[in-house]
Design a protein around this motif. Structure first.
Motif, PDB file in Angstrom:
ATOM      1  N   MET A 135      18.998   0.811 -35.381  1.00  0.00           N
ATOM      2  CA  MET A 135      19.231   1.507 -34.119  1.00  0.00           C
ATOM      3  C   MET A 135      17.926   2.000 -33.508  1.00  0.00           C
ATOM      4  O   MET A 135      17.665   1.783 -32.327  1.00  0.00           O
ATOM      5  CB  MET A 135      20.193   2.678 -34.335  1.00  0.00           C
ATOM      6  N   ILE A 136      17.086   2.670 -34.303  1.00  0.00           N
ATOM      7  CA  ILE A 136      15.865   3.222 -33.709  1.00  0.00           C
ATOM      8  C   ILE A 136      14.885   2.126 -33.304  1.00  0.00           C
ATOM      9  O   ILE A 136      14.172   2.286 -32.318  1.00  0.00           O
ATOM     10  CB  ILE A 136      15.194   4.298 -34.590  1.00  0.00           C
ATOM     11  N   ASP A 137      14.889   1.019 -34.026  1.00  0.00           N
ATOM     12  CA  ASP A 137      14.025  -0.099 -33.624  1.00  0.00           C
ATOM     13  C   ASP A 137      14.534  -0.750 -32.336  1.00  0.00           C
ATOM     14  O   ASP A 137      13.768  -0.967 -31.402  1.00  0.00           O
ATOM     15  CB  ASP A 137      13.931  -1.146 -34.734  1.00  0.00           C
ATOM     16  N   MET A 138      15.819  -1.054 -32.281  1.00  0.00           N
ATOM     17  CA  MET A 138      16.365  -1.739 -31.104  1.00  0.00           C
ATOM     18  C   MET A 138      16.410  -0.833 -29.873  1.00  0.00           C
ATOM     19  O   MET A 138      16.226  -1.296 -28.754  1.00  0.00           O
ATOM     20  CB  MET A 138      17.766  -2.285 -31.398  1.00  0.00           C
ATOM     21  N   CYS A 139      16.650   0.456 -30.076  1.00  0.00           N
ATOM     22  CA  CYS A 139      16.764   1.407 -28.961  1.00  0.00           C
ATOM     23  C   CYS A 139      15.444   2.110 -28.652  1.00  0.00           C
ATOM     24  O   CYS A 139      15.386   2.906 -27.718  1.00  0.00           O
ATOM     25  CB  CYS A 139      17.818   2.465 -29.277  1.00  0.00           C
ATOM     26  N   GLU A 140      14.424   1.818 -29.451  1.00  0.00           N
ATOM     27  CA  GLU A 140      13.140   2.511 -29.325  1.00  0.00           C
ATOM     28  C   GLU A 140      13.378   4.023 -29.347  1.00  0.00           C
ATOM     29  O   GLU A 140      12.951   4.762 -28.459  1.00  0.00           O
ATOM     30  CB  GLU A 140      12.403   2.065 -28.064  1.00  0.00           C
ATOM     31  N   ALA A 141      14.087   4.468 -30.376  1.00  0.00           N
ATOM     32  CA  ALA A 141      14.563   5.845 -30.431  1.00  0.00           C
ATOM     33  C   ALA A 141      14.048   6.618 -31.643  1.00  0.00           C
ATOM     34  O   ALA A 141      14.771   7.446 -32.203  1.00  0.00           O
ATOM     35  CB  ALA A 141      16.083   5.861 -30.389  1.00  0.00           C
ATOM     36  N   TYR A 142      12.806   6.386 -32.034  1.00  0.00           N
ATOM     37  CA  TYR A 142      12.225   7.218 -33.084  1.00  0.00           C
ATOM     38  C   TYR A 142      12.234   8.677 -32.660  1.00  0.00           C
ATOM     39  O   TYR A 142      12.371   9.581 -33.479  1.00  0.00           O
ATOM     40  CB  TYR A 142      10.797   6.764 -33.414  1.00  0.00           C
TER      41      TYR A 142
ATOM     42  N   THR B 108      16.082  10.574 -20.644  1.00  0.00           N
ATOM     43  CA  THR B 108      16.140   9.593 -21.723  1.00  0.00           C
ATOM     44  C   THR B 108      16.371   8.210 -21.144  1.00  0.00           C
ATOM     45  O   THR B 108      17.062   8.054 -20.137  1.00  0.00           O
ATOM     46  CB  THR B 108      17.238   9.920 -22.756  1.00  0.00           C
ATOM     47  N   ASP B 109      15.764   7.229 -21.774  1.00  0.00           N
ATOM     48  CA  ASP B 109      16.027   5.833 -21.422  1.00  0.00           C
ATOM     49  C   ASP B 109      16.819   5.159 -22.544  1.00  0.00           C
ATOM     50  O   ASP B 109      16.798   3.943 -22.692  1.00  0.00           O
ATOM     51  CB  ASP B 109      14.726   5.082 -21.139  1.00  0.00           C
ATOM     52  N   PHE B 110      17.527   5.972 -23.322  1.00  0.00           N
ATOM     53  CA  PHE B 110      18.346   5.438 -24.409  1.00  0.00           C
ATOM     54  C   PHE B 110      19.261   4.358 -23.833  1.00  0.00           C
ATOM     55  O   PHE B 110      19.966   4.595 -22.852  1.00  0.00           O
ATOM     56  CB  PHE B 110      19.161   6.566 -25.066  1.00  0.00           C
ATOM     57  N   PRO B 111      19.259   3.155 -24.420  1.00  0.00           N
ATOM     58  CA  PRO B 111      19.911   2.007 -23.781  1.00  0.00           C
ATOM     59  C   PRO B 111      21.436   1.933 -23.880  1.00  0.00           C
ATOM     60  O   PRO B 111      22.043   1.108 -23.199  1.00  0.00           O
ATOM     61  CB  PRO B 111      19.274   0.811 -24.480  1.00  0.00           C
TER      62      PRO B 111
END
Length: 123
Positions: free
Chosen positions: A40-47, A100-103
């Protein structure tokens, strides 16, 4: 590389367990994450999301809660609310996220169980 919401949902739906625990935050009480959360954090860039959750583990009332439900509710204006509850609907905190730019338009829910951050499908 940006992933579509559909690709992310498909990848997350396949996460039903973990074979590795990842330490991605430098904080003292930071949780480890499962393979699914890593996807999730890799695909969503959500570290940033995991770091945000980890930073709250420094607060005693949060840290002392063995089971936590973290919910990111994203709105159409690119703001969000991150809430933490005890799994029984008792809200421990609510934090306004100004951008947020959470996808994933619906946001995401994560569980924190005894120091392990995981997807609900991995619970």
């Amino acid at each position: 590389m940006k992933h579509s919401a559909e690709d992310i949902k498909s990848a997350l739906a396949m996460q039903t367990g973990t074979s590795h625990y990842w330490k991605v935050c430098p904080f003292k009480n930071a949780p480890v994450i499962t393979d699914g959360v890593k996807v999730m954090i890799d695909m969503c860039e959500a570290y940033w999301l995991v770091n945000h959750i980890a930073s709250y583990q420094m607060e005693e009332k949060i840290r002392n809660e063995e089971f936590q439900v973290w919910t990111l509710e994203r709105r159409q204006d690119d703001t969000a609310t991150l809430t933490c509850d005890d799994g029984n609907g008792h809200v421990l905190l609510s934090d306004a996220i100004s951008y947020t730019d959470f996808p994933l338009p619906e946001g995401i829910k994560l569980y924190l169980d005894n120091g392990v951050l995981l997807l609900p499908s991995e619970y």
